[in-house]
Every structure is written in structure tokens, then in C-alpha cells.
Scaffold this motif. Structure first.
Motif, PDB file in Angstrom:
ATOM      1  N   PHE A  22       0.343  -1.698  -0.111  1.00 46.48           N
ATOM      2  CA  PHE A  22       0.037   0.658  -0.098  1.00 46.48           C
ATOM      3  C   PHE A  22       0.761   1.601   0.044  1.00 46.48           C
ATOM      4  CE2 PHE A  22      -3.703  -2.385   0.971  1.00 46.48           C
ATOM      5  CZ  PHE A  22      -4.209  -2.465   0.602  1.00 46.48           C
ATOM      6  N   ASN A  23       2.015   1.197   0.767  1.00 51.18           N
ATOM      7  CA  ASN A  23       2.979   2.610   0.200  1.00 51.18           C
ATOM      8  C   ASN A  23       2.950   2.653  -1.065  1.00 51.18           C
ATOM      9  OD1 ASN A  23       2.905   2.578   3.544  1.00 51.18           O
ATOM     10  ND2 ASN A  23       5.161   1.452   3.898  1.00 51.18           N
ATOM     11  N   ASN A  24       3.532   1.664  -1.528  1.00 52.94           N
ATOM     12  CA  ASN A  24       3.753   1.327  -3.073  1.00 52.94           C
ATOM     13  C   ASN A  24       2.851   2.496  -3.608  1.00 52.94           C
ATOM     14  OD1 ASN A  24       6.315   0.265  -2.360  1.00 52.94           O
ATOM     15  ND2 ASN A  24       5.741  -1.509  -2.702  1.00 52.94           N
ATOM     16  N   GLY A 185      -3.917  -5.805 -15.448  1.00 50.16           N
ATOM     17  CA  GLY A 185      -3.148  -5.188 -16.932  1.00 50.16           C
ATOM     18  C   GLY A 185      -3.610  -3.599 -16.930  1.00 50.16           C
ATOM     19  N   ILE A 186      -4.456  -3.006 -15.990  1.00 43.51           N
ATOM     20  CA  ILE A 186      -4.670  -2.178 -15.567  1.00 43.51           C
ATOM     21  C   ILE A 186      -3.371  -1.506 -14.746  1.00 43.51           C
ATOM     22  CG2 ILE A 186      -6.385   0.134 -14.769  1.00 43.51           C
ATOM     23  CD1 ILE A 186      -8.345  -2.107 -15.743  1.00 43.51           C
ATOM     24  N   GLY A 187      -3.829  -2.062 -14.029  1.00 43.38           N
ATOM     25  CA  GLY A 187      -2.126  -2.071 -12.464  1.00 43.38           C
ATOM     26  C   GLY A 187      -0.792  -1.736 -12.807  1.00 43.38           C
ATOM     27  N   LYS A 188      -0.683  -2.669 -14.157  1.00 46.51           N
ATOM     28  CA  LYS A 188       0.605  -2.465 -14.416  1.00 46.51           C
ATOM     29  C   LYS A 188       1.009  -1.635 -15.095  1.00 46.51           C
ATOM     30  CE  LYS A 188       1.839  -7.205 -15.145  1.00 46.51           C
ATOM     31  NZ  LYS A 188       1.462  -8.525 -15.825  1.00 46.51           N
ATOM     32  N   LEU A 189       0.246  -0.458 -15.678  1.00 46.22           N
ATOM     33  CA  LEU A 189       0.069   0.600 -16.438  1.00 46.22           C
ATOM     34  C   LEU A 189      -0.308   1.596 -15.880  1.00 46.22           C
ATOM     35  CD1 LEU A 189      -2.573  -0.028 -19.889  1.00 46.22           C
ATOM     36  CD2 LEU A 189      -0.396   0.423 -19.707  1.00 46.22           C
ATOM     37  N   PHE A 190      -0.495   1.425 -15.070  1.00 44.22           N
ATOM     38  CA  PHE A 190      -1.099   3.017 -14.076  1.00 44.22           C
ATOM     39  C   PHE A 190      -0.231   3.513 -13.210  1.00 44.22           C
ATOM     40  CE2 PHE A 190      -4.707   3.519 -16.213  1.00 44.22           C
ATOM     41  CZ  PHE A 190      -4.021   4.612 -16.917  1.00 44.22           C
ATOM     42  N   SER A 191       0.644   1.447 -12.873  1.00 45.95           N
ATOM     43  CA  SER A 191       1.103   1.867 -11.053  1.00 45.95           C
ATOM     44  C   SER A 191       2.790   0.827 -11.412  1.00 45.95           C
ATOM     45  CB  SER A 191       0.052   0.813  -9.680  1.00 45.95           C
ATOM     46  OG  SER A 191       0.859   0.913  -8.733  1.00 45.95           O
ATOM     47  N   LYS A 192       3.113   1.482 -10.322  1.00 50.30           N
ATOM     48  CA  LYS A 192       5.043   0.608 -10.536  1.00 50.30           C
ATOM     49  C   LYS A 192       4.645  -0.782 -10.131  1.00 50.30           C
ATOM     50  CE  LYS A 192       7.378   5.078  -8.798  1.00 50.30           C
ATOM     51  NZ  LYS A 192       6.208   5.814  -8.476  1.00 50.30           N
ATOM     52  N   ASP A 193       3.899  -0.589  -8.914  1.00 49.90           N
ATOM     53  CA  ASP A 193       3.968  -2.238  -8.327  1.00 49.90           C
ATOM     54  C   ASP A 193       2.309  -2.651  -9.369  1.00 49.90           C
ATOM     55  OD1 ASP A 193       3.749  -4.018  -6.651  1.00 49.90           O
ATOM     56  OD2 ASP A 193       4.028  -2.331  -5.263  1.00 49.90           O
TER      57      ASP A 193
END
Length: 242
Positions: A22-24, A185-193
Motif C-alpha cells: 500500500f505504500n508503493n 493489466g490496468i494496474g501494470k499500466l498505471f502503477s509502479k507495483d
């Protein structure tokens, strides 16, 4: 007992890994939450908060408060004297703090770092306790619920909002596809983690939802426990009284 699902495959405890995760993702969390649930999470939150309308709680504890969205909505709808939010992620809480300052709500809403299984509060303190999308991240579910029950006043109510697993065709199939393929997939696009967003479907799949969760609530000392599935069982609201 199903095996413990953790965000990262390392030696840290689930608790430490969840805090790291959650910090990430704290900076993109709000945006991704609303985006991935198509904004429906806002409606679900309101339904969960409505469960406390008749109780008129004055002092509310919001466990796993994250960036504070659920607590802000509860302030608006229930008008309690105060909400205290607790979370194990300092990153998420710093965003909640920014929002509190921006909205000038410091007198009504405060957040503190704390562990859901060892809540830093006295027994019988709160009129209501809420947890939105947080219980599946508890390291020990029964221990966390028992501690929530401990800090509630006698007659106080707990409201838990959590993802569950839809059972019927075709919702089950669509849900599994969306959660297992689209969400990461969306998480990979928008988040560093990226790992955080594959952990999400895994943690939901491993979570004892529905009647199984109600049983754990009963074991933790709650009475009058109820399960209310929302939108074909994609999400559920659980309530229990001390």
C-alpha cells in the motif's frame, strides 16, 4: 484453512508485505479503485454506511482506512462527532492527512498508524467500527475481528464491506476474467507495483466470503450477524453487533 496469500513472495510477514504494497501504490490507489470498479465502489460504500443510519453512532473507528474515502463518506452521511481512521500503511495515511487538511476536517476525522489485530484503543470505546476492503488483508482474520469486537461498546455495530465471489453464470465468468486479466493489466499500466494488482484477485479468491465469513464473525463474539450480497455477489456487506 487456505494458504495465506501475500502480495510478494518474500520472507516478510503478510502484515509487512501489505504495508509495503500500500505504500508503493498509495499515489495511484484512489484513481485505480474508482476506475477498475467503474465507479460502482462509491455506491457500495454508501450502501454499507447506510447500515449505520438508524444507530446514529457518535464515535466511529474506520479500520484499514487507507486514503480515508470511506470515512469521508461516513462523515457526510452519518454526521458523527468524530471518526478515527487506523491503517498499517504510512503512505496511504499521508494521503488521507492531505485530504483532511484540504477539507478542513481535522476536528472530525483523525488518522493514526496502527495494526488491525492490536488496535491501539481501550475496550468498549466505539459506537461503530467499519472496514471497507480491508479484512482480506488481515494476517489473522479471527484475531482482527475479535479485536474489533473488543473496542466496540456493548450494543455497538461492526460493518464490513468486502469483495466476494459471484456464483452464477455469466457473472462469475465475467468477473473472473476482469479480475484475473483486466485488473492486473490496468494496474501494470498505471502503477509502479504490478504485483499489487495480481495480489488483488488472489486475495479475493482465498478469502472466506459469505456464510464462511459470518461464521468467523460469530466466533469472534458478534451476534445478529448478517450477510448482504451486492450486485450478483461481487461485493458483500457484513454486519454484526457486540
Amino acid at each position: 484453512m487456505s494458504k495465506t496469500v501475500t502480495p510478494y513472495q518474500n520472507q516478510a510477514t503478510k502484515k509487512e508485505q501489505v504495508a509495503d504494497m500500500f505504500n508503493n501504490i498509495s499515489k495511484t490507489y484512489d484513481f485505480l479503485n474508482h476506475f477498475m470498479s467503474l465507479g460502482i465502489d462509491i455506491i457500495w460504500r454508501k450502501k454499507a454506511i447506510n447500515e449505520l443510519k438508524q444507530d446514529k453512532p457518535k464515535l466511529i473507528l474506520d479500520v484499514a482506512t487507507g486514503t480515508g474515502d470511506f470515512a469521508f463518506e461516513a462523515l457526510k452521511m452519518l454526521k458523527p462527532e468524530k471518526i478515527i481512521g487506523v491503517d498499517i500503511s504510512a503512505g496511504m495515511l499521508s494521503i488521507a492527512d492531505q485530504k483532511i487538511k484540504k477539507r478542513a476536517l481535522g476536528a472530525q476525522f483523525e488518522v493514526k498508524l496502527g495494526d488491525s489485530e492490536k488496535l491501539p484503543f481501550e475496550d468498549n470505546q466505539f459506537d461503530a467500527v467499519t472496514v471497507a476492503y480491508g479484512v482480506r488483508n488481515f494476517e489473522n482474520l479471527e484475531k482482527g475481528l475479535t479485536d474489533i469486537q473488543r473496542v466496540l461498546k456493548p450494543g455497538g455495530k461492526a460493518v464490513v464491506l468486502e469483495f466476494s465471489k459471484p456464483k452464477g453464470f455469466p457473472v462469475k465468468q465475467l468477473y473472473n476474467f476482469y479480475f484475473n486479466y483486466v485488473t492486473p493489466g490496468i494496474g501494470k499500466l498505471f502503477s509502479k507495483d504490478a504485483r499489487a494488482y495480481t495480489y488483488l484477485p488472489e486475495s479475493v479468491a482465498a478469502f472466506p466470503d459469505g456464510e464462511a465469513f459470518r461464521t468467523i464473525m460469530n466466533k469472534a463474539g458478534f451476534r445478529d450477524t448478517k450477510v448482504r450480497p451486492l450486485m450478483f455477489g461481487i461485493c458483500s456487506i457484513y454486519t454484526g453487533v457486540k
